[in-house]
Design a protein around this motif. Structure first.
Motif, PDB file in Angstrom:
ATOM      1  N   GLY A  35       0.824  -1.215   0.000  1.00 26.67           N
ATOM      2  CA  GLY A  35       0.000   0.000   0.000  1.00 26.67           C
ATOM      3  C   GLY A  35       0.851   1.256   0.000  1.00 26.67           C
ATOM      4  O   GLY A  35       0.594   2.205  -0.749  1.00 26.67           O
ATOM      5  N   GLU A  36       1.895   1.268   0.816  1.00 24.23           N
ATOM      6  CA  GLU A  36       2.758   2.457   0.885  1.00 24.23           C
ATOM      7  C   GLU A  36       3.565   2.637  -0.400  1.00 24.23           C
ATOM      8  O   GLU A  36       3.781   3.775  -0.844  1.00 24.23           O
ATOM      9  CB  GLU A  36       3.699   2.370   2.089  1.00 24.23           C
ATOM     10  N   VAL A  37       4.009   1.533  -0.983  1.00 24.59           N
ATOM     11  CA  VAL A  37       4.722   1.646  -2.262  1.00 24.59           C
ATOM     12  C   VAL A  37       3.768   2.181  -3.332  1.00 24.59           C
ATOM     13  O   VAL A  37       4.169   2.981  -4.183  1.00 24.59           O
ATOM     14  CB  VAL A  37       5.342   0.295  -2.664  1.00 24.59           C
ATOM     15  N   GLY A  38       2.502   1.784  -3.258  1.00 24.57           N
ATOM     16  CA  GLY A  38       1.507   2.337  -4.178  1.00 24.57           C
ATOM     17  C   GLY A  38       1.409   3.858  -4.046  1.00 24.57           C
ATOM     18  O   GLY A  38       1.324   4.571  -5.046  1.00 24.57           O
ATOM     19  N   GLU A  39       1.434   4.349  -2.807  1.00 22.10           N
ATOM     20  CA  GLU A  39       1.365   5.804  -2.601  1.00 22.10           C
ATOM     21  C   GLU A  39       2.625   6.491  -3.142  1.00 22.10           C
ATOM     22  O   GLU A  39       2.562   7.593  -3.697  1.00 22.10           O
ATOM     23  CB  GLU A  39       1.197   6.133  -1.108  1.00 22.10           C
TER      24      GLU A  39
ATOM     25  N   VAL C  37      -4.152   0.067  -7.084  1.00 21.51           N
ATOM     26  CA  VAL C  37      -4.136  -1.272  -6.471  1.00 21.51           C
ATOM     27  C   VAL C  37      -3.544  -1.186  -5.061  1.00 21.51           C
ATOM     28  O   VAL C  37      -4.015  -1.862  -4.141  1.00 21.51           O
ATOM     29  CB  VAL C  37      -3.358  -2.280  -7.352  1.00 21.51           C
ATOM     30  N   GLY C  38      -2.563  -0.308  -4.874  1.00 19.11           N
ATOM     31  CA  GLY C  38      -2.021  -0.096  -3.529  1.00 19.11           C
ATOM     32  C   GLY C  38      -3.105   0.401  -2.569  1.00 19.11           C
ATOM     33  O   GLY C  38      -3.173  -0.040  -1.421  1.00 19.11           O
ATOM     34  N   GLU C  39      -3.955   1.310  -3.051  1.00 23.09           N
ATOM     35  CA  GLU C  39      -5.041   1.806  -2.190  1.00 23.09           C
ATOM     36  C   GLU C  39      -6.050   0.692  -1.873  1.00 23.09           C
ATOM     37  O   GLU C  39      -6.577   0.613  -0.761  1.00 23.09           O
ATOM     38  CB  GLU C  39      -5.763   2.986  -2.856  1.00 23.09           C
ATOM     39  N   LEU C  40      -6.298  -0.156  -2.858  1.00 22.43           N
ATOM     40  CA  LEU C  40      -7.207  -1.293  -2.643  1.00 22.43           C
ATOM     41  C   LEU C  40      -6.619  -2.258  -1.608  1.00 22.43           C
ATOM     42  O   LEU C  40      -7.320  -2.704  -0.684  1.00 22.43           O
ATOM     43  CB  LEU C  40      -7.435  -2.010  -3.987  1.00 22.43           C
ATOM     44  N   ARG C  64     -15.425  -0.683  -3.048  1.00 25.21           N
ATOM     45  CA  ARG C  64     -16.096  -0.548  -4.349  1.00 25.21           C
ATOM     46  C   ARG C  64     -15.488   0.629  -5.134  1.00 25.21           C
ATOM     47  O   ARG C  64     -15.224   0.518  -6.336  1.00 25.21           O
ATOM     48  CB  ARG C  64     -17.593  -0.339  -4.128  1.00 25.21           C
ATOM     49  N   ALA C  65     -15.218   1.735  -4.437  1.00 21.46           N
ATOM     50  CA  ALA C  65     -14.628   2.904  -5.102  1.00 21.46           C
ATOM     51  C   ALA C  65     -13.223   2.576  -5.633  1.00 21.46           C
ATOM     52  O   ALA C  65     -12.874   2.935  -6.764  1.00 21.46           O
ATOM     53  CB  ALA C  65     -14.573   4.085  -4.131  1.00 21.46           C
ATOM     54  N   GLU C  66     -12.440   1.862  -4.835  1.00 29.04           N
ATOM     55  CA  GLU C  66     -11.083   1.514  -5.297  1.00 29.04           C
ATOM     56  C   GLU C  66     -11.135   0.541  -6.474  1.00 29.04           C
ATOM     57  O   GLU C  66     -10.343   0.636  -7.412  1.00 29.04           O
ATOM     58  CB  GLU C  66     -10.255   0.909  -4.153  1.00 29.04           C
ATOM     59  N   LEU C  67     -12.081  -0.409  -6.411  1.00 24.07           N
ATOM     60  CA  LEU C  67     -12.230  -1.336  -7.546  1.00 24.07           C
ATOM     61  C   LEU C  67     -12.634  -0.568  -8.806  1.00 24.07           C
ATOM     62  O   LEU C  67     -12.193  -0.900  -9.916  1.00 24.07           O
ATOM     63  CB  LEU C  67     -13.269  -2.416  -7.220  1.00 24.07           C
ATOM     64  N   GLY C  68     -13.430   0.471  -8.623  1.00 27.70           N
ATOM     65  CA  GLY C  68     -13.796   1.308  -9.761  1.00 27.70           C
ATOM     66  C   GLY C  68     -12.585   2.030 -10.347  1.00 27.70           C
ATOM     67  O   GLY C  68     -12.403   2.077 -11.569  1.00 27.70           O
TER      68      GLY C  68
END
Lengths: 116, 116, 116, 116
Positions: A35-39, C37-40, C64-68
């Motif tokens: 998640g942090e790498v995504g940010e 995907v990191g946020e998901l 649902r918002a992240e999948l969107g």
């Protein structure tokens, strides 16, 4: 005590003081790291290569913060798993030095075949 | 010289010897980091929580190798950007200590509101 | 027109109306996808397996918002690259059906050797 | 039946035939998705922007395969969670249209403030 060990010890104490060791399971920590790498990736996504080489101060502050988060979760994960990150990195670099002899790969981005 | 600086210097020399500094632009390195974190995540994806706590020796060897790759790209990226990873992690941990007072967050996984 | 094509066309129009096609280069879009995907992943990181099976309504709304977002960037990237996502997924599934015969892999999470 | 539903049904049958539904928990599937996105990112990491716009046939074949894997895990995850990916993407795009009025954001990569 090395600065990485010191950071690992501080992170361990931070988790213990909050009874958060129950959440710091390897699967959870590896997800937090992703998640942090995504940010971190998101900070660079719309920058031109030139902008990314030399981010403006606001971007740089956010990049520094994300690098701090990534480092924290990486060090915490390694602590939970009992892995020495520096040693692990040197082992992989030893391997890369064998796989990519400078005279064969100078200036080339092609991937080496896996080591036998 | 700290062990992280030593690793950064070795990685810099590795890139210079192959004329690979041209590839080590921040956008590329952050992508490489994301790719390696993806490989690390993949090692854990089908493990039960219990298996992930105590990976078998083959899995552990692959996890150690992936952690080495992640560390390598993280340290290389920070070197290119001129960021001190340890200092950045401590700054974020200072912030987390303020956001998550132990008495309010003991045993709780809920997210704190952002710092004002 | 299929619902995926319809979405791709809407995304293309969205980018054109803002003159954002210059930002929608493959490297940038793949980074944006990794960021989303990191946020998901982050939505799931501290959930127990049971909580993740059945997220509470607030978590579910964020998921649902992240999948969107993930779907949007995936479809936009595929459009820019000229790839048919559904066809690509079926090709990989054909391959997985050959690699993982049900009678050999029933209930087993071990990885198959690569196809010859 | 739409082509996405058809793919979801095929993936569900694939899992059932191997008794793999036990592994297809949301946390595991979101990790698998992150792993595949990592592989997709890795295909682009050392490409120049120009090479990434127009990958050579070998790279393109690997990119297509990775996009197929990403699509498969995304559709499987959405199926397990009961989320309609197309509807979720349109909801987010509705939101982006409100956040980024074309006349204010034409040619600009700056981030909009969050919607009130």
């Amino acid at each position: 005590m090395s600065e990485l060990t010191e950071l690992a010890v501080r992170l361990r104490g931070f988790a213990q003081a909050r009874d958060w060791e129950q959440f710091h399971a390897p699967k959870n920590l590896v997800m937090a790291l992703a998640g942090e790498v995504g940010e971190l990736v998101a900070e660079f996504q719309w920058l031109t290569p030139a902008e990314a080489e030399n981010p403006d101060p606001d971007t740089m502050a956010r990049v520094r913060a994300e690098l701090g988060d990534v480092t924290g979760y990486l060090v915490r994960l390694a602590d939970v798993l009992g892995v020495d990150l520096i040693a692990a990195a040197h082992v992989k670099l030893d391997e890369s030095e064998r796989r990519y002899p400078p005279e064969l790969y100078r200036g080339s981005a092609r991937k080496a075949p896996p080591l036998p």
